[in-house]
Scaffold this motif. Structure first.
Motif, PDB file in Angstrom:
ATOM      1  N   ILE A 277       0.861  -1.196   0.000  1.00 16.97           N
ATOM      2  CA  ILE A 277       0.000   0.000   0.000  1.00 16.97           C
ATOM      3  C   ILE A 277       0.893   1.241   0.000  1.00 16.97           C
ATOM      4  N   ASP A 278       0.628   2.131  -0.932  1.00 23.03           N
ATOM      5  CA  ASP A 278       1.418   3.364  -1.039  1.00 23.03           C
ATOM      6  C   ASP A 278       0.727   4.548  -0.374  1.00 23.03           C
ATOM      7  N   VAL A 279      -0.631   4.559  -0.424  1.00 21.92           N
ATOM      8  CA  VAL A 279      -1.397   5.618   0.234  1.00 21.92           C
ATOM      9  C   VAL A 279      -2.524   4.956   1.011  1.00 21.92           C
ATOM     10  N   TYR A 280      -2.543   5.179   2.305  1.00 25.34           N
ATOM     11  CA  TYR A 280      -3.699   4.760   3.108  1.00 25.34           C
ATOM     12  C   TYR A 280      -4.388   6.021   3.584  1.00 25.34           C
TER      13      TYR A 280
ATOM     14  N   LEU B 190       7.483   1.174   1.826  1.00 28.42           N
ATOM     15  CA  LEU B 190       8.455   2.225   2.100  1.00 28.42           C
ATOM     16  C   LEU B 190       7.923   3.543   1.506  1.00 28.42           C
ATOM     17  N   TYR B 191       8.027   4.599   2.263  1.00 27.08           N
ATOM     18  CA  TYR B 191       7.582   5.947   1.838  1.00 27.08           C
ATOM     19  C   TYR B 191       6.072   6.074   1.634  1.00 27.08           C
ATOM     20  N   ALA B 192       5.290   5.171   2.215  1.00 28.85           N
ATOM     21  CA  ALA B 192       3.825   5.312   2.097  1.00 28.85           C
ATOM     22  C   ALA B 192       3.371   6.602   2.779  1.00 28.85           C
ATOM     23  N   ARG B 193       2.276   7.155   2.273  1.00 33.05           N
ATOM     24  CA  ARG B 193       1.689   8.381   2.829  1.00 33.05           C
ATOM     25  C   ARG B 193       0.335   8.053   3.462  1.00 33.05           C
ATOM     26  N   ILE B 194       0.103   8.623   4.637  1.00 33.26           N
ATOM     27  CA  ILE B 194      -1.159   8.390   5.348  1.00 33.26           C
ATOM     28  C   ILE B 194      -1.803   9.732   5.690  1.00 33.26           C
TER      29      ILE B 194
END
Ligand code: NDP
Length: 335
Positions: free
Chosen positions: A212-215, A233-237
């Motif tokens: 998952i890259d954006v949650y 790695l580097y996901a945005r929430i």
């Protein structure tokens, strides 16, 4: 005007005792004011915060005061030069049938392409929340995977559809098999999952083979716990809402998961950024109205409304929304 006021602050879920109905005479119009008939009232999760006197970003509603809320209505009488009888307007008139407002506090709606109610949902505050939170904080790239829960609601459904327009994969999570199916069939999500299914965790794992890259965080609770195992790695929430906690009266049972999550933020270089949509209004609201208005007009972004008839049903509908009883943007048809 018939009004619904806060009778007592609820502990846990709002109940029949939380609100009371009264009738008041409205004042005579002064220069610059308009008399409105409220046609639709918006019910939104943030209202649970206004029922509580815990510290928050906005002041609580006082006990005995009119419940606040976004509304669309019709001008019945005007002493404002820019507004005429019959105009449809957006206002913040609250849970009542009629209101006297300063003309400067209402916005005239162009209803030639989209009905007035969209100004409370897909083309209003919830749609803007999705647009700004996803594009400014989530920043989905083509081929990335975006996950959002409360995905049938006005925020989540817009998040998924905007993610698709940006070339990302969209995985939506909602309560129950009917909602899960509607996510793919009606809103074009790549996958729709039921967070109440016994094998939800396995289904989620299968739905995000590349992680998952954006949650886009709308709910917290067990959904967050399942999702966070798959963050890349580097996901945005973008942290938008925590609706699973809004009626909570105590901290959840079990071990403290905060150290583990903080460790993950560190080792996965996560960006976790909370926001209140109003911070983006000045810079991005015009773009939102133009871009989202076009997407809705072209059918690239669809929306669903769940309309409850009668102000006397607002309290019950509001409590139901916090449990997931609504399917789409929850509105009350007031008159
Ligand atoms: P929705 O219409 O999506 O209603 C809330 C939904 O939350 C329910 O329908 C239910 O759907 C889901 N839900 C409730 N409890 C749980 C749970 N325990 N686990 C998982 N899902 C749950 O509301 P909105 O689209 O208006 O709002 C979505 C979120 O966005 C909310 O958290 C809200 O507070 C937030 N928000 C934040 C703003 C900001 O500025 N930061 C502005 C506007 C909204 P289901 O049946 O799928 O479980």
């Amino acid at each position: 005007s018939t009004q619904i006021r806060l009778r007592e602050r609820p502990v846990g879920e709002p109940s029949a005792d939380t609100f009371e109905t009264t009738t008041v005479d409205l004042p005579e119009l002064e220069d610059g004011q308009v008399l409105l008939r409220v046609d639709h009232l918006s019910l939104d999760p943030y209202m649970r915060g206004r029922l509580s006197d815990a510290e928050s970003y906005a002041d609580p509603v006082d006990v005995g005061a009119l419940m606040v809320g976004g509304t669309v209505g019709t001008v019945l009488d005007s002493r404002h030069p820019g507004l005429a009888e019959g105009d449809e307007v957006l206002s913040y008139s609250g849970w009542q049938t009629h209101a006297v407002e300063d003309g400067s506090a209402v916005r005239r709606l162009d209803t030639s392409t989209n009905p007035a109610t969209t100004a409370l949902g897909v083309l209003g505050m919830p749609g803007f929340t999705a647009y700004a939170g996803l594009l400014q904080i989530g920043r989905p790239q083509p081929g990335e995977t975006v996950v959002v829960a409360a995905a049938m609601g006005p925020v989540g459904s817009a998040v998924g559809q905007i993610a698709k327009l940006k070339g990302a994969r969209a995985v939506g999570i909602a309560g129950g098999p009917d909602k899960a199916r509607a996510l793919t069939e009606d809103f074009g999500f790549d996958v729709g999952l039921d967070h109440r299914a016994d094998d939800f965790r396995e289904q989620l794992a299968a739905a995000v083979p590349d992680g998952i890259d954006v949650y886009f965080e709308n709910v917290a609770g067990p959904v967050l716990d399942a999702v966070r195992r798959h963050l890349n790695l580097y996901a945005r929430i973008p942290v938008c809402g925590l609706v699973a906690n809004y009626n909570a009266t105590a901290a959840p049972e079990g071990p403290d998961k905060m150290p583990g999550f903080l460790g993950q933020i560190l080792t996965k270089s996560l960006t976790v950024r909370g926001f209140i949509q109003s911070e983006f209004v000045k810079e991005h609201y015009k773009d939102f109205l133009r871009e989202m208005g076009q997407w809705v007009a072209d059918g690239d972004v669809r929306y669903r409304e769940d309309v409850v008839e009668g102000l006397d049903r607002a309290a019950e509908a509001f409590a139901g929304m916090l449990r997931g009883a609504n399917t789409g943007k929850l509105l009350v048809k007031v008159s």
